[in-house]
Design a protein around this motif. Structure first.
Motif, PDB file in Angstrom:
ATOM      1  N   LYS A   1       0.827  -1.203   0.000  1.00 11.99           N
ATOM      2  CA  LYS A   1       0.000   0.000   0.000  1.00 11.99           C
ATOM      3  C   LYS A   1       0.867   1.262   0.000  1.00 11.99           C
ATOM      4  O   LYS A   1       1.767   1.405   0.825  1.00 11.99           O
TER       5      LYS A   1
ATOM      6  N   GLU B   1       1.276   4.383   1.218  1.00 11.81           N
ATOM      7  CA  GLU B   1       0.733   5.192   2.305  1.00 11.81           C
ATOM      8  C   GLU B   1       1.742   6.191   2.866  1.00 11.81           C
ATOM      9  O   GLU B   1       1.453   6.891   3.834  1.00 11.81           O
TER      10      GLU B   1
ATOM     11  N   ASN C   1       6.269  -3.022  13.284  1.00  7.55           N
ATOM     12  CA  ASN C   1       6.283  -2.920  11.822  1.00  7.55           C
ATOM     13  C   ASN C   1       5.531  -4.055  11.146  1.00  7.55           C
ATOM     14  O   ASN C   1       5.105  -3.915   9.990  1.00  7.55           O
TER      15      ASN C   1
ATOM     16  N   ARG D   1       2.689  -4.969  12.012  1.00  5.55           N
ATOM     17  CA  ARG D   1       1.266  -4.645  12.128  1.00  5.55           C
ATOM     18  C   ARG D   1       0.823  -3.597  11.115  1.00  5.55           C
ATOM     19  O   ARG D   1      -0.271  -3.037  11.238  1.00  5.55           O
ATOM     20  N   GLY D   2       1.660  -3.327  10.140  1.00  7.71           N
ATOM     21  CA  GLY D   2       1.275  -2.402   9.075  1.00  7.71           C
ATOM     22  C   GLY D   2       2.239  -1.237   8.948  1.00  7.71           C
ATOM     23  O   GLY D   2       2.843  -0.802   9.935  1.00  7.71           O
TER      24      GLY D   2
ATOM     25  N   LYS E   1       1.627   1.831   8.417  1.00 11.18           N
ATOM     26  CA  LYS E   1       1.183   3.056   9.096  1.00 11.18           C
ATOM     27  C   LYS E   1       1.771   3.165  10.500  1.00 11.18           C
ATOM     28  O   LYS E   1       2.165   4.242  10.950  1.00 11.18           O
ATOM     29  N   ASN E   2       1.823   2.035  11.213  1.00 14.58           N
ATOM     30  CA  ASN E   2       2.376   2.042  12.567  1.00 14.58           C
ATOM     31  C   ASN E   2       3.853   2.416  12.547  1.00 14.58           C
ATOM     32  O   ASN E   2       4.321   3.239  13.336  1.00 14.58           O
TER      33      ASN E   2
ATOM     34  N   GLU F   1       5.840   1.515  -1.316  1.00 15.17           N
ATOM     35  CA  GLU F   1       4.822   2.015  -0.396  1.00 15.17           C
ATOM     36  C   GLU F   1       4.828   3.546  -0.294  1.00 15.17           C
ATOM     37  O   GLU F   1       4.210   4.116   0.590  1.00 15.17           O
TER      38      GLU F   1
ATOM     39  N   THR G   1      -1.691 -10.031   6.599  1.00 19.96           N
ATOM     40  CA  THR G   1      -2.987  -9.355   6.448  1.00 19.96           C
ATOM     41  C   THR G   1      -2.869  -7.832   6.540  1.00 19.96           C
ATOM     42  O   THR G   1      -3.786  -7.114   6.166  1.00 19.96           O
ATOM     43  N   PHE G   2      -1.717  -7.346   7.027  1.00 19.79           N
ATOM     44  CA  PHE G   2      -1.487  -5.897   7.115  1.00 19.79           C
ATOM     45  C   PHE G   2      -0.689  -5.379   5.913  1.00 19.79           C
ATOM     46  O   PHE G   2      -0.221  -4.250   5.911  1.00 19.79           O
ATOM     47  N   SER G   3      -0.524  -6.253   4.911  1.00 21.66           N
ATOM     48  CA  SER G   3       0.170  -5.900   3.663  1.00 21.66           C
ATOM     49  C   SER G   3       1.633  -5.542   3.884  1.00 21.66           C
ATOM     50  O   SER G   3       2.173  -4.648   3.225  1.00 21.66           O
ATOM     51  N   VAL G   4       2.286  -6.229   4.791  1.00 20.59           N
ATOM     52  CA  VAL G   4       3.725  -6.058   4.990  1.00 20.59           C
ATOM     53  C   VAL G   4       4.397  -7.436   4.981  1.00 20.59           C
ATOM     54  O   VAL G   4       3.768  -8.446   5.325  1.00 20.59           O
TER      55      VAL G   4
END
Length: 469
Positions: free
Chosen positions: A9, A11, A157, A159-160, A162-163, A251, A356-359
């Motif tokens: 993603k 982001e 990291n 967990r996505g 964004k975090n 990303e 599932t968090f796309s990482v």
């Protein structure tokens, strides 16, 4: 194989990219490296020149990478550039060195720097607190703290993105503000005219400290060049990891613009901070005290001169924040290289999968495990001496790739072209090649091992191609 554009993603914006560059570059080096540089050249002028030269070299490399990042705006960064300019073998050797020593060794070292300064606040986590011992192996509290931080940041990291980006931007802004504050307070209230004048007396009379005789010896000519090359290892290492933003280009929003701009802005900001920090050191601390600061902790000496006894605690907190943010950037970026390698069949297949968090969580945890193991060896400090020569070799190959790709793909879309081409990229190649040759001559026992580790990847490459791990 997964479709990167579908799953990764975009982001991260320009601020996020710039903060990743700055946060990954500024670790513990600026707080300690100046001591070794002062011992190598014995001059305030050369101390500042070496930091400035390292910064200029880094900025030249960064703006040169802008062309490659615009041509290949996807995850993997330098690994992808090497593959496109040369072949899979060269790219694999980079990835092999990156996983084996460069990224994981740096993560381990930065983690230990965090734990060492945490011990200022919590003495129980000192490396002197031995928890378990068997034979020559000792497990100390500092190692466990280092490993705990690596695991924590790997989890965050995983967990996505964004975090990871939120933590990176927040900590890096605090890091910049605290460093700027230290510089300003040092120059405004810590500067002493007698120290400044003494440090600038006979500034071109270069000398090097001989540890065997315990004396300063005058140096010039070849010895001066050798001393400068040896001194630059620390400043270049402190300025490294700027290319991490290229690893996560998949990303980044508008990567053809924002990756290159992040590289320039990040390296420029750090260069200014590093040079000003050393101007502050020279204004606050006698050169002899810079050279022989206890455990090379120049910033601690400077802070004590500025703030008194509380200065040690101020620097401890600053380095804790600095190293924590640095490792977050290193951990976030590094996993994307293994992810891209796995997609090419050059790393463990599981590293090519996103969670599932796309990482690339599997790649993150593989990196975490090996970096943690390096913490336990107790030899991570030795790694730093020869990490730099591997890093420089691949920087040289990558920037040479700009010339190769201009010939191989003259009509390829280049949204951005390397600034100052061909002069500046060529200047970088000449300077860094000279540094590498000098290091191999003067530090063969350490740098030679670095080259051997890199070359050991050749048989591994052909084995992996047969077995298809």
């Amino acid at each position: 194989m997964q479709n990167e554009n579908q799953h990764l993603k975009r982001e991260l914006g320009l601020l996020d990219g710039t903060m990743l560059v700055v946060g990954s570059m500024i670790g513990s080096g600026i707080f300690i490296v100046s001591a070794d540089i002062a011992r190598q050249v014995g001059s305030a002028a050369w101390l500042l020149i070496i930091w400035l030269l390292s910064g200029i070299i880094t900025i030249i490399a960064a703006v040169s990478y802008g062309e490659l990042s615009a041509m290949f705006p996807k995850a993997g960064g330098q690994y992808v550039y090497l593959k496109e300019a040369y072949n899979k073998l060269i790219a694999f050797l980079y990835g092999w060195s990156f996983f084996g020593v460069i990224q994981t060794g740096t993560i381990a070292a930065v983690g230990v720097a965090f734990s060492k300064f945490t011990a200022y606040l919590i003495p129980a986590v000192s490396d002197e607190n031995i928890l378990y011992e068997i034979g020559s192996f000792q497990l100390n509290a500092a190692q466990l703290v280092s490993i705990a931080t690596i695991i924590l940041l790997s989890y965050v990291n995983s967990r996505g993105v964004k975090n990871g980006k939120a933590l990176q931007t927040f900590l890096t802004i605090i890091k910049i503000a605290s460093l700027v504050g230290l510089i300003v307070f040092g120059l405004l209230i810590g500067t002493k005219a007698e120290i400044w004048n003494a440090n600038w007396t006979d500034i071109w009379a270069t000398k090097s400290f001989n540890a065997e005789t315990g004396q300063w010896l005058p140096i010039s000519g070849t010895a001066l060049i050798t001393g400068i090359s040896a001194a630059m290892v620390g400043s270049l290492f402190s300025s490294d990891a700027w290319n991490g933003v290229t690893f996560i280009a998949g990303e980044i929003k508008r990567p053809e613009r924002n990756v290159g701009l992040s590289l320039f802005l990040g390296t420029f900001i750090v260069t200014i901070i590093y040079v000003l920090a050393n101007v502050m050191y020279v204004a606050v601390v006698p050169l002899e005290d810079i050279a022989f600061a206890k455990s090379d902790r120049v910033a601690v000496v400077a802070a004590n001169n500025i703030f008194g006894n509380i200065g040690t605690l101020i620097i401890a907190v600053m380095i804790m924040i600095s190293t924590f943010a640095c490792n977050n950037g290193l951990i976030m970026a590094g996993a994307r290289v293994y992810y891209t390698m796995a997609q090419d069949g050059l790393f463990f297949k599981k590293a090519a999968h996103l969670n599932t968090f796309s990482v690339p969580a599997w790649a993150l945890w593989a990196q975490c495990i090996w970096a943690s193991a390096l913490c336990l060896t107790g030899k991570y400090g030795d790694l730093l001496d020869f990490v730099m020569i591997i890093v420089l070799i691949f920087y040289i190959l990558t920037i040479s790739g700009i010339f190769i790709l201009r010939k191989k793909r003259p009509d390829a879309d280049r949204p951005y072209k390397a600034f100052g081409y061909p002069f500046l990229p060529l200047l970088y190649i000449v300077i860094t090649t000279a540094i590498c040759i000098s290091l191999l001559i003067t530090k063969l026992s350490t740098c030679g091992w670095g080259v051997l580790i890199m070359l050991a990847g050749i048989p591994v490459y052909y084995l992996t191609q047969k077995k298809n791990i």
